[in-house]
Scaffold this active site. Structure first.
Site, PDB file in Angstrom:
ATOM      1  CE  LYS A 166       3.101  -1.483   5.596  1.00  0.00           C
ATOM      2  NZ  LYS A 166       2.416  -2.135   4.458  1.00  0.00           N
ATOM      3  CD  GLU A 218     -15.986 -19.990 -15.078  1.00  0.00           C
ATOM      4  OE1 GLU A 218     -16.334 -18.899 -14.570  1.00  0.00           O
ATOM      5  OE2 GLU A 218     -15.377 -20.863 -14.434  1.00  0.00           O
ATOM      6  CB  THR A 249      -0.940   0.007   1.212  1.00  0.00           C
ATOM      7  OG1 THR A 249      -0.188  -0.262   2.406  1.00  0.00           O
ATOM      8  CG2 THR A 249      -2.023  -1.044   1.059  1.00  0.00           C
TER       9      THR A 249
END
Length: 651
Positions: A212, A429, A210
C-alpha cells in the site's frame, strides 16, 4: 552524515573548553600572592630567605615586576613587588644568588608579543562569553521546540531515488485505479473543464505487506509532485487540540505546494469510529478526526490536494470518513496471485545473484499466500544463507530454507530428542503426507516433509496448491480436515498410542468443521449462517461471536461438528490402512534423512526408493512416464525412453 557528526561533537567540545577554563580560574583563585615592599625584598635577599626569584620587565615604563618565594611560604604562596631595577639592586641580587644559591630567572616582556597578550588577557574572556552564549542558545532552542508541538510532523519526500510503477509489481488493477489520479495531478485543468471532480481521498485497504505504501509513493513518483507522508499515530498527543492543530498545519503546507499528495499510513490510529465504547471516549483523537473531516470536505477548498490513506482495519473507521467527498474511493490491495508473485520476485531479485536452477515460476507456485513483503524477506534470507555458506550465488537450497524461515522460523537442529520421539514425529508427519498424496483432489500436492523442529512445531508437512482458487468446495474442506487428522490417525494405527503433538491439528480441523456448519451452510442443518465473527471496534479483534440460534440449535451444531470430525478421522484411518506400506516407508526415510522434498516424495511413491538409491536409467518405461507426469513434462506419452530420461534429468 557529517553535519550530524559535527552536531554531536559540538556539545562535548564546548564542555571541554568550559572545564579547562574553570580549572584555570580555580588554580588562579587558589594561589596566594603577598605584596611586599622594596625594603622587605632587600632585607629577605640579604638574610638568604629567598628560594625563587623572577624578574619580568614591563613595557613602556622603567618598572619591573619581581616575583618569588620565601623559605617560610606554603605551597602556591608567592610574593610580588613592583619597583625600579637599579644597579644597586641588581648587584645585591647577584651577590645573594652566589652566596645562598636560590633560583634566579628573568623573563622577556610579555606585552611585547601580541599573541601572548591575547592569550593571557582576551582568551579567557572570550571563552566565558562563548560558553554563556552556547548555554543560552540551547535554552532558547529548547523552548522554541517545546512551543512548536502544534506543527505538522508530515515529512516531504525529497529522496532522489524516485519510485514509479516499474517498482510496483503484481498490482495491475490497483495501478489502473490510481492512474487517473496521476492524470489529474499532471493536468488538473483537463478534468475541471469537463466539470469532473477528482476523488479527494483514496483509501488503500489490504493485508500488511501487500504494497500500500509503495503504491502511494509510486503515484507521487509518476505524477512528479510533492509527496507528504505521515503516520496516523503522529497526530495524537497528550494535549487535547494538538492533533487538530497538526492537521491544519499539514494542509496549510500542502496548499502552498499544490498540486501535491498526502499519504497517511495506518489511518485507523486516528480515524476510528467516534463513540463512547468501553472506558470512555478519546477527546484528542476525536478532535483530530473532526479537523481531518473538515479539511477534506468542509467550507474551505483544497484544490489540487489528494489524500491517500492506508489501513488493514477498514471496519473500525468512522462512517463520516468514508462518505463521498472524503475517502470516497476504496482500492483493495489483495495478496498477489502466482503471476503477481513471479513479477514481485523479479523486482526484488534485480540486485541478487541467483543460480540457474532457481526459477521464479517455481518459487511463485510454492509461495501461495505470501505478500510482497514476505517475498522480499524470503529472497533476503536466502541471500544471507548463501553468504554464510560461502557461496557465490543463491541456489535452490537457500531459497527453500529461506521459505521455511519465513513460515516457521529457523531450524532448531541443536535440539536432541530420543529415537522414540523421532520415530513418533516421523510417523505423525508421514500420516499427513500420505493423506495428501492419496487425496482424490489433485489440486493439492505435498511440497516438503521434515521432522526438524522449527518454531513451536516438532516437525511439519507443507502443501501447495497447483492452481489459484477463490472458492473452496465442501469436498476440499473435508479433505483438509482428513489431512489435519492424518497425523494422529497414523500414530494410533502404527504405534497404538496417542501423543500431544496433534493439538494444533485439532484446533485447525475444529475451526474448519464449525465454519462449515455455522457459516458456510455445509451440514444437515441447512444453508444457514448461524454465527459470524464480530470484530468489536472497542473491545479488540475476535472478542466475541454473534449467535443467531437457541440453545437447542447449539446442541445440534455441536453434534454436526462432532459428526464431521469423526467421519473424517475414520476416513483418514481407512486411507492409511490401505497405504500402510507407503506410510511406513516415508516414516523410515524421514527418520534416516529428516527432510524429504517434493521430488523425493514423488519418487518414493513410484519406486519405493529415493533417487540417489537407484539410477533413473534402470526404471521401466511406465515408471518413467509416471515421473514425467509428476514433473509436468509436456508430450511425455509420445517420448522414447531415452528422451524421457533426458527430460527428467533436465528438470
Amino acid at each position: 552524515m557529517k553535519q550530524n557528526v559535527k552536531k554531536g561533537l559540538l556539545p562535548y567540545i564546548m564542555l571541554f573548553i568550559i572545564i579547562i577554563t574553570v580549572v584555570y580560574f580555580f588554580n588562579v583563585m587558589n594561589q596566594k600572592v603577598n605584596n611586599i615592599t622594596y625594603n622587605n625584598l632587600l632585607e629577605n635577599i640579604g638574610e638568604g630567605k629567598v628560594e625563587e626569584l623572577t624578574i619580568t620587565p614591563k613595557s613602556r615604563s622603567a618598572i619591573y615586576e619581581i616575583t618569588g618565594r620565601l623559605d617560610n611560604y606554603k605551597e602556591k604562596e608567592t610574593f610580588k613587588v613592583m619597583m625600579p631595577l637599579t644597579d644597586e639592586v641588581i648587584e645585591r641580587i647577584l651577590d645573594a644568588e652566589e652566596k645562598h644559591e636560590f633560583d634566579f630567572n628573568t623573563n622577556a616582556d610579555p606585552e611585547g608579543s601580541s599573541f601572548m597578550l591575547i592569550l593571557i588577557n582576551v582568551l579567557p574572556i572570550m571563552l566565558l562569553i562563548g560558553a554563556t552564549f552556547f548555554i543560552v542558545s540551547r535554552q532558547i532552542g529548547g523552548a522554541s521546540k517545546s512551543m512548536d508541538f502544534g506543527r505538522s510532523r508530515a515529512k516531504l519526500n525529497v529522496n532522489n531515488k524516485k519510485v514509479t510503477f516499474k517498482n510496483v509489481a503484481g498490482l495491475v488493477e490497483e495501478k489502473e485505479e490510481v492512474s487517473e489520479l496521476i492524470d489529474f495531478l499532471k493536468n488538473p485543468k483537463k478534468f475541471t473543464k469537463m466539470g469532473a471532480r477528482i476523488p479527494k481521498g483514496v483509501l488503500l485497504v489490504g493485508s500488511p505487506g501487500t504494497g500500500k505504501t509503495l503504491l502511494a509513493r509510486a503515484v507521487a513518483g509518476e505524477a512528479n509532485v510533492p509527496f507528504y507522508y505521515i503516520s496516523g499515530s503522529e497526530f495524537v498527543e497528550l494535549f487535547v487540540g494538538v492533533g487538530a492543530s497538526r492537521v491544519r498545519d499539514m494542509f496549510k503546507q500542502a496548499k502552498n505546494n499544490a498540486p501535491c499528495l498526502i499519504f497517511i499510513d495506518e489511518i485507523d490510529a486516528v480515524g476510528r469510529q467516534r463513540g463512547t465504547g468501553v472506558g470512555g471516549g478519546h477527546d484528542e483523537r476525536e478532535q483530530t478526526l473532526n479537523q481531518l473531516l473538515t479539511e477534506m470536505d468542509g467550507f474551505g477548498e483544497n484544490e489540487g490536494i489528494i489524500v491517500i490513506a492506508a489501513t488493514n482495519r477498514p471496519d473500525v473507521l468512522d462512517p463520516a470518513l468514508l462518505r463521498p467527498g472524503r475517502f470516497d474511493r476504496r482500492i483493495v490491495v489483495n495478496l498477489p496471485d502466482a503471476k503477481g508473485r513471479k513479477e514481485i520476485l523479479e523486482v526484488h531479485a534485480q540486485n541478487k545473484k541467483l543460480s540457474s536452477n532457481v526459477t521464479f515460476k517455481y518459487i511463485a507456485q510454492r509461495t501461495a499466500g505470501f505478500s510482497g513483503a514476505d517475498l522480499e524477506n524470503l529472497l533476503n534470507e536466502a541471500a544471507l544463507l548463501a553468504v554464510r555458506r560461502g557461496k557465490e550465488r543463491i541456489s535452490l537450497s537457500e531459497v527453500d530454507e529461506g521459505m521455511d524461515r519465513v513460515l516457521m522460523g529457523p531450524a532448531k537442529k541443536s535440539i536432541k530428542y530420543s529415537e522414540k520421539d523421532k520415530r513418533s514425529t516421523a510417523i505423525h508427519e508421514a500420516g499427513h503426507a500420505v493423506i495428501g498424496i492419496k487425496s482424490p483432489e489433485e489440486s493439492v500436492a505435498v511440497q516438503k516433509i521434515t521432522i526438524i523442529p522449527r518454531g513451536m512445531a516438532g516437525g511439519y508437512t507443507s502443501f501447495f496448491e497447483k492452481e489459484e482458487k477463490r472458492h473452496v468446495t465442501k469436498t476440499e474442506l473435508l479433505e483438509n480436515i482428513k489431512m489435519l487428522l492424518g497425523g494422529r490417525a497414523a500414530q494410533e494405527l502404527i504405534l497404538g498410542e496417542k501423543t500431544t503433538g496433534a493439538v494444533n491439528d485439532f484446533e485447525r480441523a475444529t475451526k474448519i468443521a464449525r465454519a462449515m456448519v455455522t457459516e458456510y451452510g455445509m451440514s444437515d442443518l441447512g444453508p444457514l449462517q448461524l454465527e459470524h465473527r464480530e470484530e468489536s471496534i472497542f473491545l479488540g479483534r475476535d472478542y466475541a461471536k454473534t449467535k443467531n440460534f437457541s440453545d437447542q440449535v447449539a446442541l445440534e451444531i455441536d453434534k454436526e461438528v462432532r459428526k464431521i470430525i469423526n467421519e473424517c478421522y475414520d476416513g483418514a484411518i481407512k486411507t492409511l490402512k490401505d497405504n500402510k506400506k507407503l506410510l511406513e516407508l516415508i516414516a523410515d526415510k524421514l527418520v534416516e534423512h529428516e527432510v524429504l522434498t517434493k521430488e523425493q516424495i514423488d519418487y518414493l511413491v513410484i519406486r519405493g526408493k529415493l533417487p540417489e538409491e537407484e539410477q533413473i536409467e534402470n526404471l521401466p518405461l511406465k515408471d518413467l512416464k509416471k515421473l514425467a507426469k509428476v514433473e509436468e513434462i509436456k508430450d511425455y506419452s509420445t517420448m522414447t525412453k531415452e528422451e524421457l530420461i533426458k527430460a527428467i534429468n533436465k528438470r
